[in-house]
Design an enzyme around this catalytic site. Structure first.
Site, PDB file in Angstrom:
ATOM      1  N   GLY A   1       1.604  10.850  -8.983  1.00  0.00           N
ATOM      2  CA  GLY A   1       1.811  11.097 -10.408  1.00  0.00           C
ATOM      3  C   GLY A   1       3.091  11.810 -10.779  1.00  0.00           C
TER       4      GLY A   1
ATOM      5  N   ASN B   1      -2.427   9.206  -0.962  1.00  0.00           N
ATOM      6  CA  ASN B   1      -2.456   7.786  -1.286  1.00  0.00           C
ATOM      7  C   ASN B   1      -3.295   7.634  -2.579  1.00  0.00           C
ATOM      8  OD1 ASN B   1      -2.248   4.950  -1.033  1.00  0.00           O
ATOM      9  ND2 ASN B   1      -2.124   5.174   1.192  1.00  0.00           N
TER      10      ASN B   1
ATOM     11  N   ASN C   1       0.142   4.446   7.091  1.00  0.00           N
ATOM     12  CA  ASN C   1      -0.790   4.258   5.982  1.00  0.00           C
ATOM     13  C   ASN C   1      -2.169   4.064   6.607  1.00  0.00           C
ATOM     14  OD1 ASN C   1      -2.335   3.379   3.873  1.00  0.00           O
ATOM     15  ND2 ASN C   1      -1.149   1.536   3.453  1.00  0.00           N
TER      16      ASN C   1
ATOM     17  N   CYS D   1      -6.347   1.742   5.518  1.00  0.00           N
ATOM     18  CA  CYS D   1      -6.617   0.325   5.754  1.00  0.00           C
ATOM     19  C   CYS D   1      -7.947   0.204   6.488  1.00  0.00           C
ATOM     20  CB  CYS D   1      -5.561  -0.304   6.655  1.00  0.00           C
ATOM     21  SG  CYS D   1      -3.909   0.110   6.201  1.00  0.00           S
TER      22      CYS D   1
HETATM   23  C1  LIG Z   1       1.955  -1.126  -6.671  1.00  0.00           C
HETATM   24  C2  LIG Z   1       1.686  -0.115  -5.591  1.00  0.00           C
HETATM   25  C3  LIG Z   1       1.774  -0.498  -4.265  1.00  0.00           C
HETATM   26  C4  LIG Z   1       1.541   0.432  -3.243  1.00  0.00           C
HETATM   27  N1  LIG Z   1       1.654   0.037  -1.937  1.00  0.00           N
HETATM   28  C5  LIG Z   1       1.480   0.946  -0.949  1.00  0.00           C
HETATM   29  C6  LIG Z   1       1.653   0.577   0.410  1.00  0.00           C
HETATM   30  O1  LIG Z   1       2.003  -0.569   0.741  1.00  0.00           O
HETATM   31  N2  LIG Z   1       1.437   1.524   1.366  1.00  0.00           N
HETATM   32  C7  LIG Z   1       1.087   2.815   1.048  1.00  0.00           C
HETATM   33  O2  LIG Z   1       0.931   3.647   1.959  1.00  0.00           O
HETATM   34  N3  LIG Z   1       0.931   3.194  -0.247  1.00  0.00           N
HETATM   35  C8  LIG Z   1       1.122   2.301  -1.239  1.00  0.00           C
HETATM   36  N4  LIG Z   1       0.983   2.697  -2.546  1.00  0.00           N
HETATM   37  C9  LIG Z   1       0.611   4.086  -2.858  1.00  0.00           C
HETATM   38  C10 LIG Z   1       1.834   4.917  -3.249  1.00  0.00           C
HETATM   39  O3  LIG Z   1       2.763   4.980  -2.185  1.00  0.00           O
HETATM   40  C11 LIG Z   1       1.412   6.354  -3.645  1.00  0.00           C
HETATM   41  O4  LIG Z   1       0.745   6.981  -2.568  1.00  0.00           O
HETATM   42  C12 LIG Z   1       0.514   6.385  -4.861  1.00  0.00           C
HETATM   43  O5  LIG Z   1       0.829   5.369  -5.777  1.00  0.00           O
HETATM   44  C13 LIG Z   1       0.571   7.737  -5.599  1.00  0.00           C
HETATM   45  O6  LIG Z   1       1.877   8.028  -6.037  1.00  0.00           O
HETATM   46  P1  LIG Z   1       2.409   7.675  -7.536  1.00  0.00           P
HETATM   47  O7  LIG Z   1       1.374   8.212  -8.484  1.00  0.00           O
HETATM   48  O8  LIG Z   1       3.746   8.350  -7.642  1.00  0.00           O
HETATM   49  O9  LIG Z   1       2.508   6.201  -7.615  1.00  0.00           O
HETATM   50  C14 LIG Z   1       1.201   1.777  -3.578  1.00  0.00           C
HETATM   51  C15 LIG Z   1       1.110   2.150  -4.926  1.00  0.00           C
HETATM   52  C16 LIG Z   1       1.353   1.234  -5.932  1.00  0.00           C
HETATM   53  C17 LIG Z   1       1.260   1.677  -7.372  1.00  0.00           C
END
Ligand SMILES: Cc1cc2nc3c(=O)[nH]c(=O)nc-3n(C[C@H](O)[C@H](O)[C@H](O)COP(=O)(O)O)c2cc1C
Length: 312
Positions: free
Chosen positions: A253, A197, A131, A134
């Protein structure tokens, strides 16, 4: 109706997945939350919450807020830390009989390297996903993932210590051209790319004037970001990943089987699903079955035939 055989299996670097559906980091902890709803071995892979060297409490609440067609989060990388992950969470994850991809975060290059080296040596870790969204505390707080130079330096340093696990680099969408950071990651030795991300955003209560999140800004996820994610997957596939033969783990999404087919057509070999799990925890198995039906309807024998396939 007799369903024609559809081969859902894919390979992400050295990770053999029985189907292309994985969880997304941060949206199902270390697996146990979803295991209450279904047998996780039906998934292609599990991607864990970001792990850092030391345990982290994260930001104080509220750290999640719903938006139109999505949500904003500023969790602040709350996690149990490397030692507790290795001692407690990883053995439990291994019991699910599904490849485990551990997402790693850090605020210095040394921290990433230490965590990744330990994970590479740990049995049961199939992949490491960096990730890179950061802040780099040593180089002025700029995210590692937004400038190709710092990103390449980080990936090279980690690559030198990761020889067994598949190394994925998770790209930030908060850049001018994601192909630039994708190329930096691939040239520095990434085995696969994850994208995207969250997109940086914010929400304000119009009457109190207070931002909805204590951190003020957060990351936008969910259906609202799908078209952006799809475009970025396509761009990276055309410019970098396709020609280099580097697989993409696409996300952003995804909620329905049709979304999965769109991501595969854009160039993803596999997908991760995050926010949709908050709406329906059984999204993972539903997508596996829906994808099987969708490919049969297309007369497509397997996922691999469809990667990158769009008609112009
Ligand atoms: C509540 C929450 C916590 C997340 N924590 C992390 C994380 O710890 N590390 C990371 O790389 N991405 C994190 N993400 C990002 C997701 O892995 C993803 O890249 C992003 O939400 C887009 O996908 P989605 O629309 O299916 O949620 C987080 C997303 C959400 C909603």
């Amino acid at each position: 109706m007799i369903r024609p055989e559809v081969d859902l299996s894919v390979t992400l670097g050295r990770i053999a997945m029985k189907n292309p559906i994985a969880t997304a980091s941060g949206c199902s902890g270390y697996g146990e939350e979803l295991a209450r709803f279904y047998d996780l071995s039906v998934l292609g892979a599990i991607v864990t919450k970001s792990i850092t060297l030391e345990p982290r409490e994260g930001h104080p609440p509220p750290r999640l807020t719903e938006t139109r067609a999505g949500m904003l989060n500023a969790i602040g990388l709350a996690n149990v830390g490397l030692d507790a992950f290795l001692a407690e969470k990883l053995p439990a994850l291994a019991a699910y009989r599904v490849p485990v991809i551990v997402n790693v975060a850090g605020s210095t290059r040394d921290e990433y390297v230490a965590v990744c080296a330990a994970l590479d040596a740990a049995p049961g870790v199939a992949g490491i996903e960096l990730n890179v969204s950061c802040p780099n505390v040593k180089e002025g707080g700029m995210e590692f993932g937004v400038e190709p130079g710092p990103l390449a330096g980080l990936v090279e340093a980690v690559r030198a210590k990761v020889s067994r696990a598949t190394l994925l680099v998770k790209l930030s969408p908060n850049v001018t051209d994601i192909a630039v950071t994708a190329r930096a990651a691939v040239d520095a030795g990434a085995d696969a790319l994850s994208l995207i991300n969250t997109l940086r955003g914010m929400a304000i209560n119009p009457w109190t004037g207070r931002p909805a999140l204590t951190n003020v800004t957060g990351g936008l996820s969910g259906p609202a970001i799908k078209p952006v994610a799809l475009y970025m997957v396509r761009r990276v596939w055309e410019q970098v990943a396709g020609p280099a033969g580097v697989p993409i783990l696409g996300l952003g999404g995804i909620q329905f089987p049709e979304d999965v087919i769109e991501f595969i057509r854009a160039g993803a070999t596999a997908v991760s699903v995050g926010t949709a799990n908050f709406v329906d925890p059984e999204t993972g198995p539903r997508l596996v079955e829906g994808l099987r039906d969708g490919l049969a309807r297309l007369g497509c024998g397997g996922v691999r035939e469809l990667v990158g396939a769009i008609e112009k």
